[in-house]
Design an enzyme around this catalytic site. Structure first.
Site, PDB file in Angstrom:
ATOM      1  N   GLU A 256       0.836  -1.205   0.000  1.00 22.32           N
ATOM      2  CA  GLU A 256       0.000   0.000   0.000  1.00 22.32           C
ATOM      3  C   GLU A 256       0.871   1.255   0.000  1.00 22.32           C
ATOM      4  O   GLU A 256       0.638   2.192  -0.769  1.00 22.32           O
ATOM      5  CB  GLU A 256      -0.919   0.016   1.221  1.00 22.32           C
ATOM      6  CG  GLU A 256      -1.740   1.301   1.332  1.00 22.32           C
ATOM      7  CD  GLU A 256      -2.610   1.347   2.585  1.00 22.32           C
ATOM      8  OE1 GLU A 256      -3.296   2.367   2.773  1.00 22.32           O
ATOM      9  OE2 GLU A 256      -2.598   0.376   3.364  1.00 22.32           O
ATOM     10  N   GLN A 293      16.604  33.859 -13.730  1.00 20.13           N
ATOM     11  CA  GLN A 293      17.509  32.915 -13.075  1.00 20.13           C
ATOM     12  C   GLN A 293      16.844  32.217 -11.901  1.00 20.13           C
ATOM     13  O   GLN A 293      17.038  31.008 -11.696  1.00 20.13           O
ATOM     14  CB  GLN A 293      18.778  33.633 -12.605  1.00 20.13           C
ATOM     15  CG  GLN A 293      19.822  32.673 -12.033  1.00 20.13           C
ATOM     16  CD  GLN A 293      21.030  33.399 -11.477  1.00 20.13           C
ATOM     17  OE1 GLN A 293      20.931  34.083 -10.466  1.00 20.13           O
ATOM     18  NE2 GLN A 293      22.172  33.278 -12.162  1.00 20.13           N
ATOM     19  N   GLU A 381       4.701  11.309  10.162  1.00 17.45           N
ATOM     20  CA  GLU A 381       5.217  11.132  11.520  1.00 17.45           C
ATOM     21  C   GLU A 381       5.264   9.648  11.905  1.00 17.45           C
ATOM     22  O   GLU A 381       6.235   9.186  12.540  1.00 17.45           O
ATOM     23  CB  GLU A 381       4.345  11.913  12.518  1.00 17.45           C
ATOM     24  CG  GLU A 381       4.458  13.429  12.405  1.00 17.45           C
ATOM     25  CD  GLU A 381       3.761  13.992  11.167  1.00 17.45           C
ATOM     26  OE1 GLU A 381       4.144  15.088  10.724  1.00 17.45           O
ATOM     27  OE2 GLU A 381       2.835  13.328  10.636  1.00 17.45           O
TER      28      GLU A 381
END
Length: 391
Positions: A256, A293, A381
């Site tokens: 999963e 840039q 977490e």
């Protein structure tokens, strides 16, 4: 609205993981999404789920559960085919069809732990799209703590009586069969020994669907509340052995999480590609935004990280095909690629300027949809905690 065209995923990066048969399959997947999903995006988002017949059309083309053995009506292919479906969903469209949950997750539970009768009954119908499946883990107030489940399945003769509620369930509105994670023993310690997975058919008395939940992103995704009130199912509906559900869940989570990582990587690549196209065309102070840039440096940094990401995702897929990917490695993949997705879409939205905050631009939808990938399948977490425990 989308500025510029983005190239097909397999034409962008040199990859040695897939063979010609894989790529032919990819082309079938891509054409299916272009024909059946893309023209209906607005409709699916408004109704907050895809049409039921989309599943049947996918099944007719062999796009559901490709790893199911031929003995049960499947193609008996390797996980690389699942990965291709995940990639094409992540790169080609913003619509979460729910196919990956059926193909990457539910099918594997039934293949690995189902009885012969369960396999013969359900797998052929999952392959054809005749049935849609869901897996009901999360409950209000429990989140990622599967040991704290409150849904119970109590024995009454040769039946279980199931009571409880689930939330944030993918495919909840369309599901015909739900794999319900519940407590079959509320007294045993440690608590995980009392967790079982029980198959519940949607037509069972006492089963009710709640709201199709209103989400921050993934507008077309079917994400629902489910309720079980004295739902009676035969004890033979238990998947595998009673009390082994937590072990089964931990064993199958790597696939999963790898699927989520694959989808996150491809979605990040799509956000990057559409942003390169946008900044090449959009002008500021008389020149293309890409000529500044700051734009080039920011995109160069993201391109380098995406390059590393593809090398890593292919390494993970190759290991998983050989059954060598560990739970810790899968957790690391889920953590890294979903965090990368969040970084890429946020910086790409910034380069769109005010247009990035408008829902008519795909980057806005990408930005909203990306947020949940760091939550479902285990939060970032939780991934760090799992990785940390292995040190």
């Amino acid at each position: 609205m989308q500025s510029g065209a983005i190239r097909p995923l397999n034409n962008m990066l040199p990859r040695n993981l897939f063979n010609t048969e894989h790529e032919a399959f990819r082309e079938t997947v891509r054409k299916f999404y272009a024909k059946e999903v893309v023209p209906n995006i607005e409709k699916y988002e408004k109704q907050q789920h895809v049409d039921r017949d989309l599943w049947n059309k996918a099944g007719e083309l062999g796009l559901l559960c490709p790893t199911v053995p031929e003995a049960y009506g499947g193609l008996g292919l390797d996980f690389g085919y699942n990965a291709i479906i995940d990639e094409e969903i992540g790169y080609g469209t913003d619509v979460a069809t729910g196919f990956s949950l059926q193909s990457d997750i539910v099918a594997n539970y039934i293949i690995q732990y189902g009885s012969e009768e369960q396999k013969q009954t359900w797998l052929p119908k999952m392959v054809t799209g005749e049935i849609v499946t869901a897996i009901a883990m999360t409950e209000p107030g429990t989140g990622s703590d599967l040991q704290a489940l409150r849904t119970t399945a109590k024995k009454d003769g040769n039946h279980y009586v199931i009571n409880g509620s689930k939330t944030y369930i993918t495919n909840g509105q369309n599901a015909d069969l739900i794999l319900v994670c519940c407590k079959t023993d509320t007294e045993v310690q440690p608590a995980w020994k009392g967790v079982s997975i029980v198959l519940v058919e949607a037509e069972r008395a006492g089963f009710k669907r709640g709201r199709n939940l209103d989400k921050v992103g993934l507008d077309a995704a079917d994400t629902s509340e489910l309720f079980f009130e004295d739902v009676r199912v035969p004890i033979t509906n238990c998947l595998g052995e009673e009390g082994k559900g937590f072990i089964y869940l931990m064993s199958e989570l790597p696939q999963e999480r790898l699927g989520i990582a694959i989808s996150a990587q491809t979605a990040a690549q799509r956000a990057f590609d559409m942003t390169v196209a946008f900044t090449r065309e959009r002008k500021a102070f008389g020149k293309p935004v890409l000529d500044f840039q700051n734009t080039r440096f920011l995109l160069a940094d993201l391109k380098s990280k995406l390059q590393v990401g593809w090398a890593h995702i292919d390494w993970c897929i190759a290991r998983h095909i050989k059954h060598e990917l560990t739970p810790v490695e899968a957790s690391g993949a889920k953590l890294w690629h979903t965090e990368l997705q969040g970084e890429v879409v946020d910086k790409c939205l910034q380069l769109h300027g005010g247009a990035g905050f408008m829902n008519e631009y795909p980057i806005a939808k990408q930005w909203r949809g990306a947020r949940v990938t760091r939550i479902f399948g285990g939060t970032s977490e939780i991934m760090k905690e799992l990785i940390g425990r292995s040190l």
